[in-house]
Design a protein around this motif. Structure first.
Motif, mmCIF file in Angstrom:
data_model
loop_
_atom_site.group_PDB
_atom_site.id
_atom_site.type_symbol
_atom_site.label_atom_id
_atom_site.label_comp_id
_atom_site.label_asym_id
_atom_site.label_seq_id
_atom_site.Cartn_x
_atom_site.Cartn_y
_atom_site.Cartn_z
ATOM 1 N N ILE A 86 51.996 32.839 32.290
ATOM 2 C CA ILE A 86 53.197 33.404 32.925
ATOM 3 C C ILE A 86 53.668 32.766 34.362
ATOM 4 O O ILE A 86 52.661 32.345 35.011
ATOM 5 N N ASN A 87 55.055 32.590 34.401
ATOM 6 C CA ASN A 87 55.243 31.500 35.477
ATOM 7 C C ASN A 87 55.947 32.131 36.732
ATOM 8 O O ASN A 87 56.073 31.376 37.818
ATOM 9 N N ASN A 88 56.153 33.269 36.882
ATOM 10 C CA ASN A 88 56.595 34.100 38.066
ATOM 11 C C ASN A 88 56.562 35.506 37.969
ATOM 12 O O ASN A 88 56.051 36.174 36.978
ATOM 13 N N TRP A 89 56.746 36.183 39.224
ATOM 14 C CA TRP A 89 56.483 37.720 39.066
ATOM 15 C C TRP A 89 57.273 38.480 38.085
ATOM 16 O O TRP A 89 56.757 39.441 37.614
ATOM 17 N N ILE A 117 43.176 38.502 33.922
ATOM 18 C CA ILE A 117 44.441 37.500 34.123
ATOM 19 C C ILE A 117 43.859 36.690 35.071
ATOM 20 O O ILE A 117 43.016 37.115 35.878
ATOM 21 N N GLU A 118 44.275 35.472 35.305
ATOM 22 C CA GLU A 118 43.851 34.531 36.321
ATOM 23 C C GLU A 118 45.287 33.825 36.848
ATOM 24 O O GLU A 118 45.961 33.527 36.138
ATOM 25 N N MET A 124 40.569 35.940 39.610
ATOM 26 C CA MET A 124 40.668 36.579 38.297
ATOM 27 C C MET A 124 40.763 38.219 38.419
ATOM 28 O O MET A 124 39.970 38.715 39.564
ATOM 29 N N VAL A 125 41.363 39.245 37.725
ATOM 30 C CA VAL A 125 41.552 40.336 37.611
ATOM 31 C C VAL A 125 41.188 40.632 36.269
ATOM 32 O O VAL A 125 41.926 40.471 35.519
ATOM 33 N N LYS A 126 40.641 41.847 35.798
ATOM 34 C CA LYS A 126 40.371 42.447 34.359
ATOM 35 C C LYS A 126 41.294 43.639 34.472
ATOM 36 O O LYS A 126 41.440 44.256 35.312
ATOM 37 N N ILE A 127 42.390 43.851 33.255
ATOM 38 C CA ILE A 127 43.192 44.999 32.990
ATOM 39 C C ILE A 127 42.559 45.500 31.693
ATOM 40 O O ILE A 127 42.582 44.780 30.890
#
Length: 185
Positions: A86-89, A117-118, A124-127
């Motif tokens: 994913i390249n942007n917000w 997600i990294e 990193m954060v896990k969803i």
């Protein structure tokens, strides 16, 4: 430890130990243990997924996806799948809404618990996804219902599926007089 011992023979375990010591790394796994720790998402069998190889250093760094995959292949571990870039917000916002808005979201044709997600700096954060959250919640509802024969706070049942499941479960519990009988059955 038990999961590794089940999958590797003595020589492979020795080779793995040497690799960890020589490279000064720690391997991070997701242990799917169907016998001792059932997952919300159904798996055909127990498996050990290699997630990352992390350098043992005060400054966080880890092996590349490709190098971690080589370790997984060498020792016969399943390697994590790499998700989309994913390249942007805006792309992230659209992706996040897509994967979390539907109770039936599937990745590569199957239900999954979620994503790690990294970002480009390695944070990193896990969803966890909606399906996982819903059935984990319903597992708690099930435990209370089996214990008491009912739940004390029915307003938690905010969806038709939650109400349907609770109704079925309560009816099932009514067939047994005690908690012990419900647990046994």
């Amino acid at each position: 430890k038990e999961a590794v011992e089940k999958r590797l023979d003595a020589k492979q375990r020795e080779d793995l130990s040497k690799l960890l010591e020589e490279k000064n790394i720690t391997l991070v796994f997701e242990n799917v243990d169907q016998e001792n720790d059932g997952h919300i998402i159904k798996y055909d069998h127990s498996e050990l997924y290699l997630l990352d190889a992390i350098n043992n250093d005060l400054k966080y760094s880890k092996y590349s996806y490709e190098d971690t995959q080589k370790i997984a292949t060498r020792f016969g571990f399943v390697h994590k799948l790499q998700g989309p870039t994913i390249n942007n917000w805006q792309e992230f916002y659209d992706w996040y809404n897509k994967v979390t808005s539907d109770n039936k979201y599937q990745y590569n044709g199957r239900l999954i618990e979620g994503f790690v997600i990294e970002d480009s700096a390695g944070y990193m954060v896990k969803i966890k996804l909606t399906y996982y959250h819903f059935w984990k919640f319903m597992r708690a509802i099930m435990a209370e219902t089996i214990s008491n024969g009912y739940i004390t706070d029915t307003q938690k049942l905010a969806t038709p599926l939650a109400n349907y499941f609770y109704g079925w479960l309560k009816h099932w519990c009514e067939q047994y007089e005690t908690k012990d009988e419900r647990i046994a059955n």
